[in-house]
Design a protein around this motif. Structure first.
Motif, short mmCIF file in Angstrom:
data_model
loop_
_atom_site.label_atom_id
_atom_site.label_comp_id
_atom_site.label_asym_id
_atom_site.label_seq_id
_atom_site.Cartn_x
_atom_site.Cartn_y
_atom_site.Cartn_z
N HIS A 186 -1.17 3.60 -4.11
CA HIS A 186 -0.93 4.17 -2.79
C HIS A 186 -2.22 4.18 -1.97
O HIS A 186 -3.22 4.74 -2.38
N HIS A 187 -2.18 3.50 -0.82
CA HIS A 187 -3.31 3.45 0.11
C HIS A 187 -4.51 2.66 -0.41
O HIS A 187 -5.60 2.76 0.17
N TYR B 108 0.83 -1.20 0.00
CA TYR B 108 0.00 0.00 0.00
C TYR B 108 0.86 1.25 0.00
O TYR B 108 0.36 2.36 0.15
N VAL C 274 -10.35 7.20 -1.43
CA VAL C 274 -8.90 7.06 -1.32
C VAL C 274 -8.22 7.86 -2.42
O VAL C 274 -7.23 8.56 -2.19
N HIS D 44 -4.40 3.84 8.06
CA HIS D 44 -4.19 2.56 7.37
C HIS D 44 -5.21 1.57 7.93
O HIS D 44 -5.36 1.45 9.15
N HIS E 43 -3.65 10.15 9.40
CA HIS E 43 -3.17 9.32 8.30
C HIS E 43 -3.57 7.87 8.62
O HIS E 43 -2.96 7.22 9.46
N GLY F 157 -6.56 3.09 2.85
CA GLY F 157 -5.90 4.08 3.70
C GLY F 157 -6.23 5.47 3.23
O GLY F 157 -6.82 5.67 2.16
N SER F 158 -5.85 6.45 4.01
CA SER F 158 -6.13 7.84 3.61
C SER F 158 -5.18 8.79 4.31
O SER F 158 -5.01 8.74 5.52
N ASN F 159 -4.58 9.65 3.52
CA ASN F 159 -3.79 10.76 4.02
C ASN F 159 -4.14 11.98 3.16
O ASN F 159 -3.80 12.01 1.98
#
Length: 324
Positions: free
Chosen positions: A131-132, A39, A79, A300, A298, A152-154
């Motif tokens: 990514h994520h 991820y 995402v 996961h 952030h 995930g998320s940022n």
């Protein structure tokens, strides 16, 4: 029905591709890197979303619609939207919509792949990784495996700019805190396994999830009816990403293996705003959530099937029946 529709959608996608695109997206089902995933940012094998035409992209969207519930699809698109916000790019993807990845920077970071032949009778799979986001769908005979699955998320919450206040994967956090705060002091002593949260999910992106890394925590069987309901709702945030029949089968499997054996473990801060982590683990079901990086903004989160990641249980039955 879903298996047949998914097979048809994958064939439509492949038929729409040029020879060069098809060479990028296709791999044998038994390719050596079949169970490799991550991820983290970086390139993957496969065809990027940015290389698809609008028509081809709709075939990918159809695959997502068949595998995911409306909320699960919204989470996946979220995402991608968070990735745009993270990189200070204009957001072409309002919540709940799709399209517009051709030639975009973010579209270059997500890869579609088809393993095996969806027109044949042997097992095959499709995946969308970046990514994520790591989505893996394996089809064996008339059944589907849905894991490993990572969201995930940022950022988790946009704190400034035109999208300030927008949150991603919010219920995974909110229900976790709600369950923690519903526990009695004695239960909390069992559930809270550490005052410090790990800096990432403990099972990482390993091909096989090592459950021995996880703390046991508080068992479902030792919770009150209200607490059990909250834990069920929290599990539903993961299982409920799947399309109805897939999610229902997962819940039936969890129940059949003994739902009272599921455990809830917490580490880190007990209020939002600082690093926190939880896991839910049982004989077959495993979920982890971590929010520690970027000043606890952030996320996961991962769902693993200890028995059937990559369709392994389905594949064992397939080969035992001599269907190869």
């Amino acid at each position: 029905m879903v298996v047949d529709q998914t097979r048809a959608a994958a064939q439509d996608l492949l038929a729409s591709l040029s020879p060069e695109q098809r060479a990028k997206i296709s791999a044998p089902f038994d390719t050596p890197d079949h169970e490799q995933w991550t991820y983290l940012p970086g390139d993957r094998p496969g065809l990027t979303l940015a290389e698809l035409t609008p028509e081809q992209e709709q075939h990918v969207h159809r695959l997502l619609q068949l595998a995911y519930s409306e909320r699960g699809l919204g989470d996946a698109l979220g995402v991608l939207a968070a990735e745009i916000i993270l990189r200070d790019l204009p957001d072409p993807l309002p919540a709940g919509e799709t399209g517009g990845w051709q030639g975009t920077v973010v579209g270059e970071r997500y890869f579609v792949r088809v393993l095996g032949d969806p027109a044949g009778f042997e097992p095959w799979a499709w995946r969308l990784n970046g990514h994520h986001l790591a989505l893996h769908v394996t089809l064996v005979d008339g059944a589907i495996s849905f894991t490993p699955q990572f969201f995930g998320s940022n950022p988790a919450e946009v704190r400034e700019g035109p999208f300030a206040g927008r949150r991603f994967l919010a219920a995974e956090q909110d229900l976790g805190f709600k369950l923690l705060n519903a526990l009695q002091p004695g239960q909390r002593e069992i559930a809270v396994v550490s005052e410090e949260a790990p800096d990432d999910i403990l099972t990482r992106h390993d091909p096989v999830a090592d459950v021995s890394r996880l703390h046991r925590g508080l068992a479902y069987g030792d919770m009150s009816p209200e607490q059990r309901q909250l834990l069920s709702l929290l599990i539903g945030q993961y299982v409920g990403r799947a399309a109805g029949p897939i999610g229902l089968q997962t819940w039936q499997d969890v129940t059949a293996q003994g739902i009272e054996r599921l455990t809830f473990a917490w580490a880190g801060a007990t209020e939002p705003g600082a690093g926190h982590y939880y896991s839910i683990a049982g004989p077959t079901f495993l979920a982890e959530y971590d929010n520690t990086q970027s000043d606890a903004n952030h996320i996961h989160s991962v769902w693993r099937d200890v028995r059937n990641d990559w369709g392994k249980d389905l594949l064992a039955a397939h080969y035992a029946m001599g269907r190869h």
